[in-house]
Design a protein around this motif. Structure first.
Motif, PDB file in Angstrom:
ATOM      1  N   ALA A 167       0.838  -1.206   0.000  1.00 22.15           N
ATOM      2  CA  ALA A 167       0.000   0.000   0.000  1.00 22.15           C
ATOM      3  C   ALA A 167       0.870   1.252   0.000  1.00 22.15           C
ATOM      4  O   ALA A 167       0.570   2.240  -0.669  1.00 22.15           O
ATOM      5  N   ARG A 168       1.970   1.186   0.733  1.00 22.64           N
ATOM      6  CA  ARG A 168       2.860   2.341   0.796  1.00 22.64           C
ATOM      7  C   ARG A 168       3.561   2.562  -0.543  1.00 22.64           C
ATOM      8  O   ARG A 168       3.750   3.687  -0.976  1.00 22.64           O
ATOM      9  N   LEU A 169       3.927   1.469  -1.214  1.00 25.84           N
ATOM     10  CA  LEU A 169       4.514   1.606  -2.552  1.00 25.84           C
ATOM     11  C   LEU A 169       3.511   2.256  -3.499  1.00 25.84           C
ATOM     12  O   LEU A 169       3.856   3.141  -4.278  1.00 25.84           O
ATOM     13  N   GLN A 170       2.265   1.796  -3.409  1.00 23.20           N
ATOM     14  CA  GLN A 170       1.229   2.376  -4.273  1.00 23.20           C
ATOM     15  C   GLN A 170       1.043   3.863  -3.971  1.00 23.20           C
ATOM     16  O   GLN A 170       0.916   4.682  -4.886  1.00 23.20           O
ATOM     17  N   TYR A 193       3.259 -12.793  -9.556  1.00 24.27           N
ATOM     18  CA  TYR A 193       3.693 -12.014  -8.399  1.00 24.27           C
ATOM     19  C   TYR A 193       4.084 -10.606  -8.830  1.00 24.27           C
ATOM     20  O   TYR A 193       3.722  -9.611  -8.217  1.00 24.27           O
ATOM     21  N   LEU A 194       4.819 -10.549  -9.928  1.00 21.13           N
ATOM     22  CA  LEU A 194       5.297  -9.257 -10.425  1.00 21.13           C
ATOM     23  C   LEU A 194       4.128  -8.331 -10.768  1.00 21.13           C
ATOM     24  O   LEU A 194       4.205  -7.123 -10.572  1.00 21.13           O
ATOM     25  N   ARG A 195       3.062  -8.923 -11.254  1.00 16.51           N
ATOM     26  CA  ARG A 195       1.887  -8.125 -11.616  1.00 16.51           C
ATOM     27  C   ARG A 195       1.303  -7.387 -10.420  1.00 16.51           C
ATOM     28  O   ARG A 195       0.685  -6.343 -10.564  1.00 16.51           O
ATOM     29  N   LEU A 196       1.480  -7.967  -9.240  1.00 19.43           N
ATOM     30  CA  LEU A 196       0.896  -7.382  -8.029  1.00 19.43           C
ATOM     31  C   LEU A 196       1.663  -6.172  -7.517  1.00 19.43           C
ATOM     32  O   LEU A 196       1.153  -5.399  -6.717  1.00 19.43           O
ATOM     33  N   LEU A 197       2.912  -6.062  -7.921  1.00 18.49           N
ATOM     34  CA  LEU A 197       3.758  -5.031  -7.326  1.00 18.49           C
ATOM     35  C   LEU A 197       3.568  -3.689  -8.029  1.00 18.49           C
ATOM     36  O   LEU A 197       3.686  -3.612  -9.252  1.00 18.49           O
TER      37      LEU A 197
END
Ligand code: C2E
Ligand code: MG
Ligand code: MG
Ligand code: MG
Length: 283
Positions: A167-170, A193-197
């Motif tokens: 959430a903080r990255l977003q 997994y990569l798609r989620l980041l």
């Protein structure tokens, strides 16, 4: 006052020294002292367009002017700083100093968007509720737009992320800060997994760059990572480029940006300005 807090940290560390060797312990007490005494320096390494060679940004890399040892590389002290709870403070100092420097360069017209400064961010501090306020405060203080900043977070550290960290990255992305996955390829991320980041840049690890011209499997891997990054809408930075054939192959595969000794070593702010900033694209 600062001295006192430095000493407290050393004392609190003694309590759980665990299996550390005396040597490591000595370095840790020196580290705490070094923070108080301002012995750290931010170095800058150019990032260049693989097509044109033009400067597109830089990575801030910490160095320690360790008394009696000369300039000490982060490989020797980042892990120890993390273990004894000093990495938060060290990274904060790096961010503060790097953004102060970036602010000066921008004021002087030497640094202009879309060039970006990348700073390494340890993943644990993504847990801090006040990280965003801290970063936006420093951007504001130095009259910097958020899109001048990129945070690099290592892939292996991100593998065990918490929902708060994502959430903080977003939130950082929403603010306009770029986020890069550093040392990509070493942490066994899956595509799903990569798609989620919430990241915008993939930074391929230098071990693949080093071996891609001699190891067919690694060559396939590099090509796959680049295509995958592009399919997800991310751009790609290749680190550790040391030779022209490496640069040419990566450019042919579509990687946008390169970093490595072929372009330039990490150097002090002064040296970076002299060597690199006159080449900055005209505003
Ligand atoms: P990194 O973020 O992957 O940074 C790239 C490292 O590769 C740097 O090492 C750089 O000097 C080195 N490098 C660049 N081009 C080449 C090349 O062509 N060949 C080779 N062999 N090496 C190259 P450095 O400065 O020793 O930093 C090591 C690591 O320490 C960084 O890896 C990063 O993970 C960490 N680090 C550095 N500064 C900070 C910081 O301020 N905070 C945190 N948390 N970590 C930092
Ligand atoms: Mg990095
Ligand atoms: Mg890296
Ligand atoms: Mg690396």
């Amino acid at each position: 006052r600062a001295k006192l807090s430095g000493r407290n940290r050393m004392l609190s560390y003694t309590a759980d020294m665990g299996t550390s060797t005396d040597l490591a312990f000595n370095i840790q007490t020196e580290l705490a002292h070094g923070l108080v005494e301002q012995q750290f320096r931010v170095y800058f390494q150019p990032k260049c367009s693989l097509l044109t060679g033009e400067l597109v940004g830089a990575e801030a890399l910490v160095r320690w002017e360790r008394p009696g040892h000369g300039l000490t590389l982060p490989g020797l002290f980042i892990g120890l700083a993390e273990k004894c709870g000093l990495l938060t403070e060290l990274d904060h100092w790096v961010m503060q100093d790097a953004l102060r420097q970036l602010g000066e360069w921008c004021q002087a017209g030497l640094w202009t968007a879309p060039m970006r400064l990348s700073i390494n961010q340890n993943v644990a501090d993504l847990q801090k509720p006040d990280l965003l306020a801290q970063i936006s405060g420093l951007l504001h203080k130095n009259a910097l737009q958020a899109d001048l900043l990129e945070l690099e977070i290592t892939e292996d550290a991100l593998l065990e992320h918490t929902p708060e960290q994502l959430a903080r990255l977003q939130a950082l992305r929403d603010m306009g800060v770029s986020v890069a996955i550093d040392d990509f390829g070493t942490g066994y991320s899956s595509l799903s997994y990569l798609r989620l980041l919430p990241v915008s840049v993939i930074k391929i690890d230098r071990s693949f760059v080093a071996s891609m011209l001699t190891d067919d499997n690694d060559a396939v891997l590099v090509r796959t990572i680049i295509d995958m990054a592009h399919d997800l809408g991310h751009s790609l930075v290749a680190e550790g480029i040391e030779t022209l054939p490496q640069r040419e192959r990566l450019a042919a595969l579509g990687a946008e940006v390169g970093q490595g000794y072929l372009f330039g070593y990490p150097v002090s702010a002064q040296e970076f300005a002299v060597r690199w900033l006159p080449c900055a694209p005209a505003p």
